[in-house]
Design a protein around this motif. Sequence first.
Motif, PDB file in Angstrom:
ATOM      1  N   GLN A 131     -25.178  12.584  98.905  1.00  0.00           N
ATOM      2  CA  GLN A 131     -26.455  11.893  98.686  1.00  0.00           C
ATOM      3  C   GLN A 131     -26.615  11.532  97.225  1.00  0.00           C
ATOM      4  O   GLN A 131     -27.011  10.410  96.873  1.00  0.00           O
ATOM      5  CB  GLN A 131     -27.607  12.786  99.155  1.00  0.00           C
ATOM      6  CG  GLN A 131     -28.988  12.189  98.961  1.00  0.00           C
ATOM      7  CD  GLN A 131     -29.222  10.939  99.784  1.00  0.00           C
ATOM      8  OE1 GLN A 131     -28.645  10.771 100.865  1.00  0.00           O
ATOM      9  NE2 GLN A 131     -30.034  10.026  99.266  1.00  0.00           N
ATOM     10  N   LYS A 132     -26.287  12.497  96.337  1.00  0.00           N
ATOM     11  CA  LYS A 132     -26.380  12.225  94.904  1.00  0.00           C
ATOM     12  C   LYS A 132     -25.354  11.172  94.476  1.00  0.00           C
ATOM     13  O   LYS A 132     -25.641  10.328  93.616  1.00  0.00           O
ATOM     14  CB  LYS A 132     -26.159  13.529  94.122  1.00  0.00           C
ATOM     15  CG  LYS A 132     -27.316  14.509  94.241  1.00  0.00           C
ATOM     16  CD  LYS A 132     -27.189  15.683  93.287  1.00  0.00           C
ATOM     17  CE  LYS A 132     -26.113  16.647  93.719  1.00  0.00           C
ATOM     18  NZ  LYS A 132     -26.042  17.840  92.850  1.00  0.00           N
ATOM     19  N   LEU A 133     -24.153  11.229  95.101  1.00  0.00           N
ATOM     20  CA  LEU A 133     -23.118  10.237  94.770  1.00  0.00           C
ATOM     21  C   LEU A 133     -23.587   8.827  95.131  1.00  0.00           C
ATOM     22  O   LEU A 133     -23.417   7.879  94.343  1.00  0.00           O
ATOM     23  CB  LEU A 133     -21.822  10.575  95.505  1.00  0.00           C
ATOM     24  CG  LEU A 133     -20.670   9.577  95.312  1.00  0.00           C
ATOM     25  CD1 LEU A 133     -20.107   9.695  93.897  1.00  0.00           C
ATOM     26  CD2 LEU A 133     -19.565   9.813  96.335  1.00  0.00           C
ATOM     27  N   ARG A 134     -24.149   8.686  96.317  1.00  0.00           N
ATOM     28  CA  ARG A 134     -24.615   7.361  96.738  1.00  0.00           C
ATOM     29  C   ARG A 134     -25.710   6.844  95.786  1.00  0.00           C
ATOM     30  O   ARG A 134     -25.709   5.678  95.386  1.00  0.00           O
ATOM     31  CB  ARG A 134     -25.168   7.428  98.168  1.00  0.00           C
ATOM     32  CG  ARG A 134     -24.112   7.545  99.243  1.00  0.00           C
ATOM     33  CD  ARG A 134     -24.733   7.381 100.630  1.00  0.00           C
ATOM     34  NE  ARG A 134     -23.724   7.448 101.668  1.00  0.00           N
ATOM     35  CZ  ARG A 134     -23.339   8.571 102.264  1.00  0.00           C
ATOM     36  NH1 ARG A 134     -23.891   9.720 101.902  1.00  0.00           N
ATOM     37  NH2 ARG A 134     -22.410   8.534 103.196  1.00  0.00           N
ATOM     38  N   GLU A 135     -26.645   7.719  95.476  1.00  0.00           N
ATOM     39  CA  GLU A 135     -27.731   7.297  94.585  1.00  0.00           C
ATOM     40  C   GLU A 135     -27.176   6.845  93.237  1.00  0.00           C
ATOM     41  O   GLU A 135     -27.594   5.811  92.684  1.00  0.00           O
ATOM     42  CB  GLU A 135     -28.721   8.452  94.400  1.00  0.00           C
ATOM     43  CG  GLU A 135     -29.518   8.785  95.655  1.00  0.00           C
ATOM     44  CD  GLU A 135     -30.387  10.015  95.483  1.00  0.00           C
ATOM     45  OE1 GLU A 135     -30.332  10.628  94.383  1.00  0.00           O
ATOM     46  OE2 GLU A 135     -31.104  10.387  96.436  1.00  0.00           O
ATOM     47  N   GLU A 136     -26.246   7.617  92.697  1.00  0.00           N
ATOM     48  CA  GLU A 136     -25.661   7.270  91.400  1.00  0.00           C
ATOM     49  C   GLU A 136     -24.831   5.997  91.482  1.00  0.00           C
ATOM     50  O   GLU A 136     -24.882   5.134  90.597  1.00  0.00           O
ATOM     51  CB  GLU A 136     -24.801   8.444  90.906  1.00  0.00           C
ATOM     52  CG  GLU A 136     -24.236   8.284  89.514  1.00  0.00           C
ATOM     53  CD  GLU A 136     -25.314   8.296  88.446  1.00  0.00           C
ATOM     54  OE1 GLU A 136     -25.063   7.761  87.339  1.00  0.00           O
ATOM     55  OE2 GLU A 136     -26.417   8.831  88.711  1.00  0.00           O
ATOM     56  N   THR A 137     -24.083   5.849  92.581  1.00  0.00           N
ATOM     57  CA  THR A 137     -23.197   4.689  92.736  1.00  0.00           C
ATOM     58  C   THR A 137     -23.995   3.398  92.835  1.00  0.00           C
ATOM     59  O   THR A 137     -23.685   2.393  92.165  1.00  0.00           O
ATOM     60  CB  THR A 137     -22.325   4.872  93.990  1.00  0.00           C
ATOM     61  OG1 THR A 137     -21.498   6.016  93.801  1.00  0.00           O
ATOM     62  CG2 THR A 137     -21.445   3.649  94.216  1.00  0.00           C
TER      63      THR A 137
END
Length: 766
Positions: free
Chosen positions: A471-477
């Motif tokens: 979830q954090k990866l998607r938000e950052e990406t």
Amino acid sequence: MDWKTASSYYETRLSDALNVQRHAVNLAMLPQAEVPARLKEVLLQEAEPTRRQLERLKKREFRIAVVGLEKAGKSTFINAWLQCDLLPAKGGRCTFTTTQIYSVENESEQRLEVQARTEEEFINLLKELEKVGAKEDLNTIRANEITLQQVRREGNLTFPFTRLEDIREPLKKYVADEKYAHAVLEARLYTNKLAQAEGIVFYDVPGLDSGLAKHVDEAQAMLSDCDAVILVQRFTSLREKELEIIKFTELGDKNVTVADKLFVFLSRIDSLGSAEALKTHIEEASQDWLRRAKLPPERIVYGSAGAYLILNGLAGEQTKLEIGDASNIEGQLKRLTGITDEETLNKNGTGIPEIKEKIFNYINTERVSILKKRCEASINKIISNSEQIYITVSKKYPENPEEAKLFEENNRRVLFTEWWNQKWETIKADLQKYYEYSVVNKSLDSSNAKSFTQIEKFRERYLQIVDNEMQKLREETFKKKDTIFLANSNPEFDRMKANFAWRDDLYADISKLLSAIAHQLALELKDEALKLVEYMTNLLWQSNQVKPRLIENSEEYFLAKLENSLSVLFLRFARPVAEALIRGPVNSDTRNKIIKSLGVDIEIVDNYYSGEEAAFKTLKKYVKYGSDLLFNPELRQQVLGVPGVARQIAGVATQIVVDVSKDLISSQESVVFEVENDINAFEEYLRYAIFGASGFESYCIQELKGLVDSFRDKEGTWTGVALNEWLQGNSILFAEIPNNLKSEESNLEVSERLRQLSIALTRSRS
């Protein structure tokens, strides 16, 4: 050996024996000494009569109890003995309290001592009278409240005298007058008329059949603490209360028989009708006593104390009224005894001179042998039982304090080691049970869906970590997307360049993600390991020595080691999957080269994939075709043999593309669509393949089982830990060990008391 010498000799012997008895009982009372109960019981039973005998010897007293039923003639008997009509002897009750008569040598020592009741003693008397319903006595006390109070207020009194006649009135007042006697506890008469021998004491106790428990208690106490007994018996056969005399005498002095110290005076023979009646009376009484107490006939004397007083001119007016005219008494005795000579009749027909002669003979000749018999029996019982206690205990415990301490320490260590060996087996069994049901197997309560083993919790936590990190990866990406796209639009958007640039940035973030997941997994595994260590610590009574010996150095070091191992396992499969899916776009040369470079290890990922989507069952196929393998029906049918399109990937709803021309999709949207689905695919493999392929579960079991094995292999270590905790007094440990391992002092006390008993025994033999 005369009486004086014997008294001194046995006073010393009994003192030594009681000293031995005290030390033997002190030792026997210690549970760890394990002294048989029968030895203790003998010592306890023998102590009281021995102590009473010693007290008599210290006072140089030879106590003779004069007992009998009310109105049997006890007071008259003592009056005849003293040759003075002194003690009251009227028709009703004339003795309300115990009278003690002491023999003294000098006339100047003669005196009457009256001991008044205290207020507490008087109140207790009232309670007893009320309890037995003695209304007559209670009424008398109420009627004479003033005089009784006066006696208590005056306290103890002493009346010196020269002639016995001089204290007749005060003695009658305080012993027999109901106006005063109820307030008197005891009267002591000191006279040189009792006996020539020093220390003789007569006890004149109220009748056993008075109805008062106090009188029965006094009789029992007196019979337990006397050297001889004179029973003044009125009737031929023994009454119930007279039988209690035998019982009390036997109970109080078990080392001599009743026959050893009992004399019977068959009183009031002048009331019999004929010589034949007297003969029958004597024979029946003799047979009765022989049968009941093996009393020889020579210990039985018949006569009449009242007649003795009358015929020898010693009787007072009251006695004359009670007994009768002298001439009538003389005639009656002549008919009964056949003695015609008046002088002989006065002496022998009344029985008083004969009973006195027998008592004096007993005092002068037999009492030493009876004393020896009584004392030697007590001493032998005490010494032999004490020696047996000494022998029994000395087999287990030494006397010397230093030896005792060393012996005790060695013995307790051996006993603790024996206990520990059994405890260790229990600990191993408990640990194995905990490991099987809490670490690797399902919960015993299979109906509880919320109950998980530690392995299941670890797997569940892994999925939660993946969800959170992705979830954090998607938000950052997607936060970086616009910047990257703008940077690659010069002046127009360069689809391929932007795709590569975005993927390069994404791959760097995925590398961080993999490290973060490995770190959090390490934390989880560390927590599970520490729970296991905590359980093992509790098995060893929460000792602070357990954890450092299972987890070397520190928790941080242990965590770093776990994180490193998990990262190695994780990256072996997660990094190739990430490279294949993220490094290059679909159909790019970069991606095609990666596909060719994937070795056979990547097939392990395929083998461990547990999801339902056919497009992910073969990683190489998905990498080659990308998201088309999910949403292009023709391609799915051709490559996978599966109709339709994918419904749901990684728990996130995706776009469904059916018969839509790629020309209708902008270049930016196509890049986003491709990258987004590659991220979803990466998460799918993280969730359903990489955990199993990396061997996380096996590694977790290996680490936890390694702790269990390490614990079991350190038996010697835990033996030392258990010993330390025991010696340091760990309260949790002490709650479960046997009592004999709890107190070091208690067993040392056995040796100290054994030493004291040894000294006492040695002294008694010298």
